[in-house]
Design an enzyme around this catalytic site. Structure first.
Site, short mmCIF file in Angstrom:
data_model
loop_
_atom_site.label_atom_id
_atom_site.label_comp_id
_atom_site.label_asym_id
_atom_site.label_seq_id
_atom_site.Cartn_x
_atom_site.Cartn_y
_atom_site.Cartn_z
N ALA A 1 -24.84 -56.05 -13.34
CA ALA A 1 -26.63 -56.51 -13.14
C ALA A 1 -26.37 -57.52 -12.21
CB ALA A 1 -26.53 -56.98 -14.81
N CYS B 1 -14.54 -49.85 -16.84
CA CYS B 1 -14.96 -48.28 -17.66
C CYS B 1 -13.19 -47.95 -16.96
CB CYS B 1 -15.40 -48.12 -17.26
SG CYS B 1 -17.90 -48.26 -18.36
N TRP C 1 -26.77 -19.32 -25.98
CA TRP C 1 -27.62 -20.20 -26.82
C TRP C 1 -26.34 -21.43 -27.02
CZ3 TRP C 1 -31.96 -20.55 -29.29
CH2 TRP C 1 -32.93 -18.92 -29.38
#
Lengths: 475, 475
Positions: free
Chosen positions: A13, A44, A459
């Site tokens: 950040a 990570c 689908w």
């Protein structure tokens, strides 16, 4: 001359904000105070360095101090901000030489979070790790590998060589205890298994990866077990026990005792906000900093972003604390732009996350937990389906488990989770996008998603889940 | 007694409608007339049967005639509907025994599309295929494999054994000419290459896969060439030339002549609507049947779905004809529900599609073409980026090319395409979902997508593209 834009914390950040501000307003002075030696590292990626999937620990750095300097950022490592005074618009900074006051025009609190280790006694033992810092990561890998490789890790720039060599000199561990079955726990099981350790994972709840819901948690446990990991569910670790040299030798849990010579404790994190005491910067219920849609706190010119800050949740519309990498980068970047004079919202979060457990991919987004949904005023209904990832006749078709949760009144989708071995995690982005646009289950059922035998059946599993959930909603 | 629900065409749309109607209203009589022998086959899987990736041609059937019968569907193969009379509510049907009139209460036109072969002379030659029918697919594979395997294909139920044996008896081809660089062309290049043929692909436009945009088309061409396929762009095939036995022997094109002993012509399809002449059922500008949001035509109780019908496009809001598998299944299913008494919209299309070209995955959705966007009243701007599919430090990180197109006035996303080797195609579903929810580029830039080093970098390639496009839009 205007006082600088001051950033507390040199990770995702903080450096995103600093970089963006400098890019938008190259004349602006930007000072970043980082408490430690390391900046901008990919937390990570740590389990993958321990595993050996990532060769070089410096590969985990996304911005080196040199690169930050090239962007015109005044990055000061080993500088700890101990106090914020929004009335005077200053921060108090401590470094090796002492303490000084730094005035700011705008301030970003990006102090991150730290691993929880309490209330388990023994986490200070040698051989017990929380894997939140780069030096721990380096030391843990040094513990697992041969002497030559350990030495090569110890001699990398920024690495605390003494600490790492201490582990390099020890005999490699044979049994690993993992405390906690969240991201870190599941990823570390894979990492330790790659080093042929006898791996035990202890999880207090009755499933792994609770934020991913029951079905994904079950598949993760099944996968870990297939790879020889002993998964102890509903088992609480009470203490880590050391020998006379304070080396970890056992783990005591409520079902017995396991001899173990290495342990990783991954039981969550908490925001680093203690230095804000007395600043009148409001914290939210989570203990992280409360912010508005521009990442601004209740105090003028004081912003917060990343693992120490709350964000607005796209489903509940309320503040929530979900410390994740993209959120930190995105909010930091937006604040950098705002500070540079072009107001930019930080955006909402949906709590979207993904994790790999050996060959199993899991993704989750939104609100799956029914209690949380009730609290937010919804009437949740969930369905779980297992459907193919590809056309049934195409090789590699893999069972993909999808859970969707919706509000039974409005039909609005609240959350989703996906687990499977073939492109499962990335499919969660479809669900996240739908959630952020307040889609109903009926709308999702009618989405025009891609069909091609090698990637997706006619689908898609997400569509199958929507069909089934809609049937339930309409019953 | 009520007249039956009559369905013209026993493929995806028709049998989806028939199945759904029977499931919702088990007392309803449903009659399906299918002109040929085959029902409900996966056309998209045909290249993979030819390649050998799919072992058994019957694997491509999603519903056997027996399974249709178990659902209570009165399926009549080798029954051709030659005329529709919406005033009398009857269809005229021709079979081996003659012609009869069939009354209907509701009618679904699901007659599909057929491969275009004109205006290229010579497509009737032995060795020239359009790969739209199962028997052609069977014959083409029989042509490529040894005698024993050819015989095993010829003896499969439903297969036209005589036709297939004719190819099984011939010497396997050595040089393949593919006419057309769309889905079929690209997939067949992979299929022929797997059989070690010398493969030449001829494409009249200046790129492969035009609906996927320039960047994806370039990557596809590059990939085909890396696999030894000769890609002839801007080259028009003028004729297929046969020998004295009417076996294909060469392809004449505007840049020369290629000796070739097998050819696949994949230059598009056209809707089968000729039998509607005189019915006053309106066709749209595409020549496919015009329908409303429930799939109903201008004539009472006459519906249309699948490759023979238009659908509303989610971006333009106007009717469009994009014959694809999911659309057929979804619209058919919705109409089956509507006919059973519970009105269900067929949904919009976004033109979402995916294709594999060897290891390259491509996906596309929405409107990428600027002329089409202009026609629909937009002011299109596009950007193309190449970004990593995973964290840079994680093995398998692959260059992913993303093109996004937006309207410069509203910032609304209009279309997208993605090409890459690591989970690239499936990422298009995120873009499709955003498009169907009329998302702006700024909203996409702020989407909370999943980040995990093995699957996606902090900034997913879609987010990177949105960031860049937004920058352009705001300049």
């Amino acid at each position: 001359m205007t006082d600088p834009f001051v950033v507390v914390g040199g990770d995702a950040a903080g450096l995103s904000a600093a970089s963006k501000c400098r890019r938008e307003d190259p004349d602006r002075e930007v000072v970043v105070f980082e408490q430690g030696d390391w900046v901008s590292y990919a937390q990570c990626g740590m389990p993958y360095f321990v595993k050996g999937e990532v060769d070089d620990i410096t590969d985990l750095l996304s911005l080196s101090p040199e690169a930050a300097a090239e962007r015109g950022i005044d990055l000061r490592r080993r500088h700890e901000v101990t106090r914020v005074d929004p009335d005077e618009k200053t921060v108090t900074v401590r470094n090796e030489s002492g303490t000084f006051e730094q005035p700011y025009a705008d301030l970003l609190v990006a102090s991150g979070a730290r691993a929880l280790s309490t209330p388990i006694p023994g986490t200070e033992l040698s051989g017990a790790f929380t894997l939140h810092h780069m030096d721990d990561t380096a030391a843990l890998r040094a513990f697992l590998v041969d002497d030559a490789e350990a030495e090569s890790i110890a001699s990398v720039e920024y690495v605390d060589g003494e600490y790492v060599r201490e582990y390099g000199a020890r005999d490699p561990p044979e049994t690993a205890a993992i405390v906690g079955g969240g991201y870190v726990g599941v990823e570390m099981a894979e990492a330790f298994a790659a080093h042929d350790l006898d791996v035990h994972l202890f999880q207090r709840p009755d499933q792994l990866l609770p934020p991913f819901g029951e079905a994904a948690g079950e598949r993760a446990a099944e996968t870990l077990r297939e790879h020889g990991v002993t998964v102890h569910l509903q088992t609480e670790v009470e203490a880590l026990v050391g020998d006379d040299r304070d080396h970890l030798m056992a783990v005591e849990h409520d079902d017995g005792r396991l001899q173990a010579d290495v342990a990783v404790v991954g039981v969550g994190v908490r925001p680093n906000t203690e230095f804000l005491a007395g600043s009148d910067v409001d914290l939210g219920p989570s203990g992280a900093v409360a912010v508005d849609e521009f990442g601004q706190t209740n105090r003028e010119a004081v912003f917060a972003a990343g693992d120490c800050a709350e964000m607005r949740h796209a489903v509940t519309g309320e503040a929530d604390w979900v410390p994740l990498g993209l959120t930190a980068n995105r909010a930091g970047r937006a604040i950098g732009q705002t500070v540079a004079g072009d107001r930019e919202p930080v955006g909402d979060i949906a709590g979207t996350a993904a994790v790999k457990a050996f060959e199993l991919e899991c993704g989750r987004t939104g609100i799956l937990d029914h209690d949380r949904a009730w609290d937010a005023g919804f009437d949740p209904v969930s369905e779980t389906v297992t459907a193919g990832s590809r056309s049934g006749y195409y090789p590699g078709n893999a069972e993909t488990t999808v859970t969707l949760t919706a509000d039974s009144q409005s039909g609005r989708l609240l959350g989703g989770a996906i687990a499977g071995e073939d492109r499962a995690a990335i499919r969660i982005d479809t669900v996240a996008t739908a959630i952020e646009h307040e889609a109903t289950v009926a709308e999702i059922e009618r989405l025009d998603l891609a069909y091609a035998p090698p990637f997706s059946p006619v689908w898609d599993p997400v569509l199958v889940a929507a069909k089934v959930l809609r049937g339930t909603l309409e019953d």
